[in-house]
Scaffold this motif. Structure first.
Motif, PDB file in Angstrom:
ATOM      1  N   UNK A 379       3.536   0.654  -2.594  1.00  0.00           N
ATOM      2  CA  UNK A 379       4.493   0.237  -3.610  1.00  0.00           C
ATOM      3  C   UNK A 379       5.386   1.370  -4.089  1.00  0.00           C
ATOM      4  N   UNK A 380       4.830   2.564  -4.205  1.00  0.00           N
ATOM      5  CA  UNK A 380       5.590   3.622  -4.872  1.00  0.00           C
ATOM      6  C   UNK A 380       6.734   4.164  -4.022  1.00  0.00           C
ATOM      7  N   UNK A 381       6.772   3.852  -2.731  1.00  0.00           N
ATOM      8  CA  UNK A 381       7.904   4.261  -1.897  1.00  0.00           C
ATOM      9  C   UNK A 381       8.011   3.296  -0.719  1.00  0.00           C
ATOM     10  N   UNK A 382       9.089   2.527  -0.693  1.00  0.00           N
ATOM     11  CA  UNK A 382       9.263   1.528   0.364  1.00  0.00           C
ATOM     12  C   UNK A 382       9.409   2.165   1.742  1.00  0.00           C
ATOM     13  N   UNK A 383       9.605   3.481   1.796  1.00  0.00           N
ATOM     14  CA  UNK A 383       9.721   4.165   3.090  1.00  0.00           C
ATOM     15  C   UNK A 383       8.370   4.457   3.723  1.00  0.00           C
ATOM     16  N   UNK A 384       7.301   4.259   2.986  1.00  0.00           N
ATOM     17  CA  UNK A 384       5.961   4.461   3.548  1.00  0.00           C
ATOM     18  C   UNK A 384       5.623   3.271   4.426  1.00  0.00           C
ATOM     19  N   UNK A 385       5.510   3.510   5.718  1.00  0.00           N
ATOM     20  CA  UNK A 385       5.244   2.448   6.686  1.00  0.00           C
ATOM     21  C   UNK A 385       3.777   2.379   7.096  1.00  0.00           C
ATOM     22  N   UNK A 386       2.989   3.416   6.781  1.00  0.00           N
ATOM     23  CA  UNK A 386       1.576   3.352   7.166  1.00  0.00           C
ATOM     24  C   UNK A 386       0.776   4.327   6.314  1.00  0.00           C
ATOM     25  N   UNK A 387      -0.487   3.972   6.125  1.00  0.00           N
ATOM     26  CA  UNK A 387      -1.457   4.840   5.469  1.00  0.00           C
ATOM     27  C   UNK A 387      -2.498   5.205   6.515  1.00  0.00           C
ATOM     28  N   UNK A 388      -2.856   6.484   6.549  1.00  0.00           N
ATOM     29  CA  UNK A 388      -3.750   7.005   7.585  1.00  0.00           C
ATOM     30  C   UNK A 388      -4.981   7.622   6.933  1.00  0.00           C
ATOM     31  N   UNK A 389      -6.154   7.262   7.444  1.00  0.00           N
ATOM     32  CA  UNK A 389      -7.404   7.832   6.963  1.00  0.00           C
ATOM     33  C   UNK A 389      -8.100   8.612   8.053  1.00  0.00           C
ATOM     34  N   UNK A 390      -9.063   9.457   7.652  1.00  0.00           N
ATOM     35  CA  UNK A 390      -9.801  10.240   8.649  1.00  0.00           C
ATOM     36  C   UNK A 390     -11.263  10.411   8.220  1.00  0.00           C
ATOM     37  N   UNK A 417     -14.644  21.105  11.743  1.00  0.00           N
ATOM     38  CA  UNK A 417     -15.881  20.946  10.973  1.00  0.00           C
ATOM     39  C   UNK A 417     -16.482  19.539  11.016  1.00  0.00           C
ATOM     40  N   UNK A 418     -15.799  18.569  11.635  1.00  0.00           N
ATOM     41  CA  UNK A 418     -16.372  17.219  11.726  1.00  0.00           C
ATOM     42  C   UNK A 418     -15.637  16.409  12.788  1.00  0.00           C
ATOM     43  N   UNK A 419     -16.335  15.398  13.307  1.00  0.00           N
ATOM     44  CA  UNK A 419     -15.697  14.411  14.181  1.00  0.00           C
ATOM     45  C   UNK A 419     -15.285  13.230  13.310  1.00  0.00           C
ATOM     46  N   UNK A 420     -14.025  12.825  13.449  1.00  0.00           N
ATOM     47  CA  UNK A 420     -13.471  11.794  12.583  1.00  0.00           C
ATOM     48  C   UNK A 420     -12.926  10.613  13.377  1.00  0.00           C
ATOM     49  N   UNK A 421     -12.935   9.457  12.714  1.00  0.00           N
ATOM     50  CA  UNK A 421     -12.164   8.307  13.184  1.00  0.00           C
ATOM     51  C   UNK A 421     -10.827   8.342  12.463  1.00  0.00           C
ATOM     52  N   UNK A 422      -9.750   8.090  13.172  1.00  0.00           N
ATOM     53  CA  UNK A 422      -8.454   7.995  12.516  1.00  0.00           C
ATOM     54  C   UNK A 422      -8.148   6.526  12.279  1.00  0.00           C
ATOM     55  N   UNK A 423      -8.117   6.137  11.014  1.00  0.00           N
ATOM     56  CA  UNK A 423      -7.841   4.753  10.655  1.00  0.00           C
ATOM     57  C   UNK A 423      -6.370   4.610  10.262  1.00  0.00           C
ATOM     58  N   UNK A 424      -5.787   3.483  10.635  1.00  0.00           N
ATOM     59  CA  UNK A 424      -4.366   3.233  10.390  1.00  0.00           C
ATOM     60  C   UNK A 424      -4.207   1.915   9.655  1.00  0.00           C
ATOM     61  N   UNK A 425      -3.250   1.855   8.764  1.00  0.00           N
ATOM     62  CA  UNK A 425      -2.888   0.601   8.110  1.00  0.00           C
ATOM     63  C   UNK A 425      -1.372   0.496   8.047  1.00  0.00           C
ATOM     64  N   UNK A 426      -0.756  -0.318   8.906  1.00  0.00           N
ATOM     65  CA  UNK A 426       0.695  -0.520   8.835  1.00  0.00           C
ATOM     66  C   UNK A 426       1.062  -1.384   7.622  1.00  0.00           C
ATOM     67  N   UNK A 427       2.173  -1.084   7.012  1.00  0.00           N
ATOM     68  CA  UNK A 427       2.657  -1.851   5.855  1.00  0.00           C
ATOM     69  C   UNK A 427       2.723  -3.346   6.157  1.00  0.00           C
ATOM     70  N   UNK A 428       3.317  -3.696   7.282  1.00  0.00           N
ATOM     71  CA  UNK A 428       3.529  -5.107   7.608  1.00  0.00           C
ATOM     72  C   UNK A 428       2.212  -5.867   7.644  1.00  0.00           C
ATOM     73  N   UNK A 429       1.184  -5.292   8.237  1.00  0.00           N
ATOM     74  CA  UNK A 429      -0.110  -5.970   8.345  1.00  0.00           C
ATOM     75  C   UNK A 429      -0.776  -6.116   6.975  1.00  0.00           C
ATOM     76  N   UNK A 430      -0.728  -5.045   6.187  1.00  0.00           N
ATOM     77  CA  UNK A 430      -1.396  -5.062   4.887  1.00  0.00           C
ATOM     78  C   UNK A 430      -0.855  -6.181   4.002  1.00  0.00           C
ATOM     79  N   UNK A 431       0.448  -6.334   3.973  1.00  0.00           N
ATOM     80  CA  UNK A 431       1.025  -7.332   3.084  1.00  0.00           C
ATOM     81  C   UNK A 431       1.045  -8.733   3.692  1.00  0.00           C
TER      82      UNK A 431
END
Length: 448
Positions: A379-390, A417-431
């Motif tokens: 919400x805070x910036x319409x230019x954000x197209x994805x959120x990424x987690x690790x 220091x760790x093995x991570x999964x990279x999680x993705x959330x596209x704006x279009x899918x979330x909403x």
């Protein structure tokens, strides 16, 4: 008796009537703390009334028609046989005067948004809600303009040369645009974003290049906006299945002692810092974060984040009771950017989170605050197209939680220091998905 006294007397009478009837149920508490209730009637022919703080602000009723928002099939041989597109009952929105001749025959913009919020909560499985505005609403034209210009609703889809839908009364409320904040910022102050984030959403920070150079990062990226005031509320949303208000607040160190303090290790410190210190010294948080230590270490940790333009430290609470901590980050100047397949984008966001209070743990609460963080970031910036987690690859619970809010595992990679999964959330899918209503949920206390 003055007009104001008459109005107050009438409002009190309405509130007494609602309280005595026993036929109302609470649906929402708006971010401005206004209470939204709907009437419960046994007669389906009677409209449902929507009241805010005891005052009826509008009604709705189901009409004997169902409509589908057909888009891609328009202009093709499938236009009138697109049965795969779901149809939903048509609702009529009415002014308070439909229930009481002495009540207003208009609906205000903030109240219409609250009615729409109610509908998207109760009818959360519907991607569209077909409505008509009663012709008896005196400001129906104003409300229609608001719906269409804000993006809260659209008309039936037509080919470019066909303008017939403009004169038709039907509107399709869109779940996808509603949860993106359509009709809030610049229209009224009832939206989920508060203070600094609401301002940033109303006037997106202009683009100009900046640069980060640290031992872990060398990156060109957009200049980031200034930080909020310490202790400023950034986001509020009521979770119906829990009956509580979720709130995000910018971390308050209060080094000058201008606000109430609490004792911690022989010092008077802000409640935020005291809770942060206590949480990091608990075993369950230390296992994930590894930041156990003295008060000064934790104060310095937060100060460093406040000085970092790319990170925002946030305290989370339920009904004002502190429960956890989050860091909202920009990915492009974060050390995870080097691992993003295809490279980080300018407005990618990320997060780090912890729940400090044991009583606020559990899958349903976790889904609520986790989805709310993503909501706030988009919400805070319409230019954000994805959120990424690790998250750590071994942390199956966090990966499952990520999938529950529509994220997917994009890849697996190794930090030093760790093995991570990279999680993705596209704006279009979330909403597009039904992620945010929390009116009912198989994991919620109300359904057990």
């Amino acid at each position: 008796m003055t007009d104001i006294q008459n109005a107050n007397r009438r409002l009190l009478a309405i509130q007494r009537t609602l309280a005595a009837s026993g036929s109302w149920r609470r649906v929402l508490v708006l971010p401005d703390d206004a209470r939204v209730d709907v009437s419960e009637t046994q007669d389906p022919s009677q409209p449902t009334q929507v009241a805010i703080d005891g005052k009826v602000v509008g009604l709705y009723r189901t009409l004997p028609r169902s409509l589908a928002l057909v888009i891609s099939a328009v202009g093709t041989p499938h236009e009138h046989s697109a049965e795969h597109v779901p149809k939903f009952p048509l609702l009529e929105i009415l002014a308070p005067a439909a229930a009481d001749a002495d009540a207003p025959a208009t609906i205000s913009i903030p109240d219409l948004w609250a009615i729409i919020y109610t509908l998207h909560t109760l009818l959360h499985t519907q991607e569209t809600i077909p409505i008509v505005l009663s012709p008896a609403i005196k400001n129906a034209a104003e409300l229609s303009t608001y719906l269409l210009h804000s993006g809260l609703a659209r008309k039936r889809h037509t080919l470019p040369e066909d303008t017939s839908s403009a004169a038709e009364p039907e509107h399709f409320l869109l779940r996808q645009t509603f949860w993106q904040g359509a009709g809030t910022v610049s229209y009224h102050t009832r939206g989920w974003l508060r203070g600094h984030l609401a301002f940033m959403a109303s006037a997106p920070f202009p683009y100009t290049q900046s640069f980060t150079r640290t031992p872990l990062v060398i990156a060109a990226h957009p200049l980031r906006p200034p930080k909020p005031r310490q202790g400023e509320v950034l986001y509020r949303r009521y979770i119906p299945t829990l009956g509580q208000m979720l709130e995000f607040t910018y971390f308050d160190l209060d080094l000058e002692g201008e606000r109430p303090t609490v004792e911690c290790e022989g010092e008077q410190v802000s409640p935020h810092l005291a809770a942060f210190h206590r949480w990091h010294n608990s075993d369950h948080v230390n296992r994930g974060w590894g930041e156990r230590g003295p008060l000064q270490k934790h104060r310095a940790y937060v100060q460093a984040l406040m000085a970092d333009p790319g990170t925002m430290p946030v305290i989370m609470s339920w009904d004002g009771e502190l429960m956890g901590y989050a860091e909202f980050v920009y990915i492009k100047e974060n050390h995870v950017a080097a691992y993003v397949p295809g490279g980080a984008w300018d407005y990618d966001r990320g997060l780090h989170v912890l729940v400090g209070e044991q009583k606020f743990r559990g899958i349903h609460r976790s889904k609520a605050w986790f989805s709310a963080i993503h909501h706030a970031l988009f919400l805070c910036d319409a230019r954000t197209e994805r959120v990424i987690g690790e998250p750590k690859l071994a942390n199956a619970a966090v990966i499952k939680l990520s999938e529950d809010v529509a994220m997917n595992v994009n890849t697996v990679f190794d930090f030093p220091y760790k093995r991570s999964a990279m999680t993705w959330l596209p704006r279009e899918r979330f909403f597009k998905y039904d992620v945010l209503s929390f009116w009912e949920d198989k994991d919620s206390p109300a359904r057990k």
